[in-house]
Design an enzyme around this catalytic site. Sequence first.
Site, mmCIF file in Angstrom:
data_model
loop_
_atom_site.group_PDB
_atom_site.id
_atom_site.type_symbol
_atom_site.label_atom_id
_atom_site.label_comp_id
_atom_site.label_asym_id
_atom_site.label_seq_id
_atom_site.Cartn_x
_atom_site.Cartn_y
_atom_site.Cartn_z
ATOM 1 N N HIS A 128 27.417 -79.820 -13.890
ATOM 2 C CA HIS A 128 26.055 -79.281 -13.956
ATOM 3 C C HIS A 128 25.556 -79.182 -15.387
ATOM 4 C CE1 HIS A 128 27.817 -78.032 -10.117
ATOM 5 N NE2 HIS A 128 26.646 -78.383 -9.658
ATOM 6 N N GLU B 212 26.794 -71.976 3.468
ATOM 7 C CA GLU B 212 25.394 -71.540 3.513
ATOM 8 C C GLU B 212 24.923 -71.077 4.868
ATOM 9 O OE1 GLU B 212 24.130 -75.030 0.707
ATOM 10 O OE2 GLU B 212 22.743 -74.645 2.354
ATOM 11 N N CYS C 278 11.544 -79.757 -4.789
ATOM 12 C CA CYS C 278 11.132 -79.656 -3.392
ATOM 13 C C CYS C 278 11.955 -80.619 -2.555
ATOM 14 C CB CYS C 278 9.662 -80.025 -3.256
ATOM 15 S SG CYS C 278 8.597 -78.952 -4.209
#
Length: 755
Positions: free
Chosen positions: A698, A609, A520
């Site tokens: 990652h 984005e 979040c």
Amino acid sequence: MTAISHSPFSATVLGLPRVGPRRELKRATESYWAGKIDAARLHETARALRRDQYTELISAGVDSVPVGTFSYYDQMLDTAALLGALPDRVAGIEDPLDRYFAAARGTESVEPLEMTKWFDTNYHYLVPEIGPETTFTLHPDELLAQLAEAIELAVPARPVVIGPITFLKLAKTTGAAALDRVGELVPLYQELLRRLAAAGAAWVQIDEPALVTDLTADELAVLRGVYTELTASANRPAILVATYFGHPGPALEALAGTEVEGVAIDLVAGADVADVAAVPALVNKLLVAGVVDGRNVWRTDLDHALSTLATLLGSANSVAVSTSCSLLHVPYTLAVETQLDDALRSWLAFGAEKIAEVRVLAAGLNSGTESVAAELAAARAAAASRKADPRIGNAQVRARLAALGPDAVRRAPAEQRRTLQQGRLQLPPLPTTTIGSYPQTSAIRLARAALRKGEIDRAEYVRRMRNEIGEVIALQEKLELDVLVHGEPERNDMVQYFAEQLDGFAATELGWVQSYGTRCVRPPILFGDVSRPAAMTVDWITYAQSLTDKPVKGMLTGPVTILAWSFVRDDQSLADSARQVALAIRDETVDLQNAGIRIVQVDEPALRELLPLRVADQQAYLDWSVHAFRLATSGVADSVQVHTHLCYSEFGEVIDAIAGLDADVTSIEAARSHMEVLDDLNASGFDAGVGPGVYDIHSPRVPGVEEITGSLRAALEAVPAERLWVNPDCGLKTRGPAEVEAALRNMVAAARSVR
Ligand code: GLN
Ligand code: ZN
């Protein structure tokens, strides 16, 4: 089974958040993953959260409640599970919940699905993989269980599923064009509709946000065909097709020509009343009017919304009031925020307040405005207070921006800068560096928490952070990297950190919004004109520079990324807000330069984005976003090297913009795409320094020297040695210290051997 009534409803929302007002689901899910609670406990937490939401919605007067927008991880993943389209590699996992989580986040032996942004929001969905081997089968149990649970609670439930067009367009398909598979999905959706009707659903909501993107004539024909077939099935609920995040354009006409009973339209981000009036065939449908913004935090202009709704009644026989999209994208409630000043608070509406607005608007529409006079008056007063607030218009900031001429975004030609910078930096060929952050250790997080709770004072916090910086500099010296960073220990988040120090931004305490899975974020609220009361990074960076003779990069976040990861004001254009933020960043770069810093890096991982969903809107966006970046980075002397970092390698529509940024060095992700991206960059005319990530951060795997050498040799096929930089593909904050040290050691060794 008696026939169900399809009578229209009047007040709804398109979807609900699920992490819980206090992130209860996040905690429970992570405990389940850690083996601390069992599945039954997790399900119980989820059930309790749903029950509370239903109660809240019903007591607020919502008469059709979305059911099934709850998810343990992501709605696209849920749809893949519903349609039997989880990847084969998880098929061996017996337990359905564990199989689901394996597809979401991987296991030791299984790669997870890829994740990407949900349209132009900051929510990430999991990308279903559909190959020739995929055989779709229907698995409606989870959705049926949520429906049964809601009906048991006497909730007027409207099950929600993602529609076949959106599902396929957003999936990664191999072996066939995405929509070629739609014929296989239609019978499954028909069966699903039958099952939902049998279970008591009067309405079903089929989400098709993909309809707000550019569709070809063929795709529009597929859309028409699919909904003609779905509506032809017997024993089904009434169908509401939900579009959101923009204008449905020609898809609206296509949908109107089918027998669907309802269409939801985003009247905040997309269409207006004239667009609806232009499609006469909508007249027989329920129009679900998204007049309350589902993805930003501002209080609705109720007068304006009511007049929109009244006009819509001229174009459709029935109109329901709704949010423009799911409430997934905004925090739960303002009620728990104690730090916002009264004025600012009165301008805002989070989830609970938006639900109340929906009810007020429905009442105003159906029983007359007198019935909601008090609420309308309160909204007007809030709007007036917002307009008049001195923080909204800072004359000094506006005057500075107005006075900037074209030279403000221009630097000397790149070649000239290169010579000046090299003279000053004296870097070896193939210079090695990192993207900025080093592991955020638990010591760092504990120090931040202790400061927040008042257990340590600011001086002690600074001491601990400096200690971290010292260790990161020492490590980089030991590894013999060429361009160093301070490691960003003091940053909780690359946007929040700056928002907290800039005037014009406010922070929330519990304004959590799901980013993906259990992750979040708490986006800051950009509510006023932006200015920088004091330098934000100079102390940290100069401290780091004082520990070494090698150049330390001054690390900043770019204006576009700051906007992309905040709730932005809606009373001026994004371009105008971007210029204000850019000016503040520009002042910071100049302060860094004046403090002796030789390289500044302005990260823009979100440049792609924010790209508008429709091609027609993209150029204007690229123009202002590139302008904002240049404004942020052109204040320094030509001898100061400007770096930027972009977190991805699929440049697509933004490729030309990258050269337009005019940075001296650009680091990008490339490890996973095998450096192919460099050819695209060259083809776009880009000829500055480039650091294609030579290994993927990652993954916890430590890349070997050979492997990195291979990446570098591949990069040298496309980029001359004078322009090539050597770096990982992103920041290191999520990795462990041991891995980072080993990986960087190998990276430096590889750079040496290639030199
Ligand atoms: N400088 C940032 C870091 O290293 C960049 C993060 C990002 O690309 N999202 O963490
Ligand atoms: Zn990155």
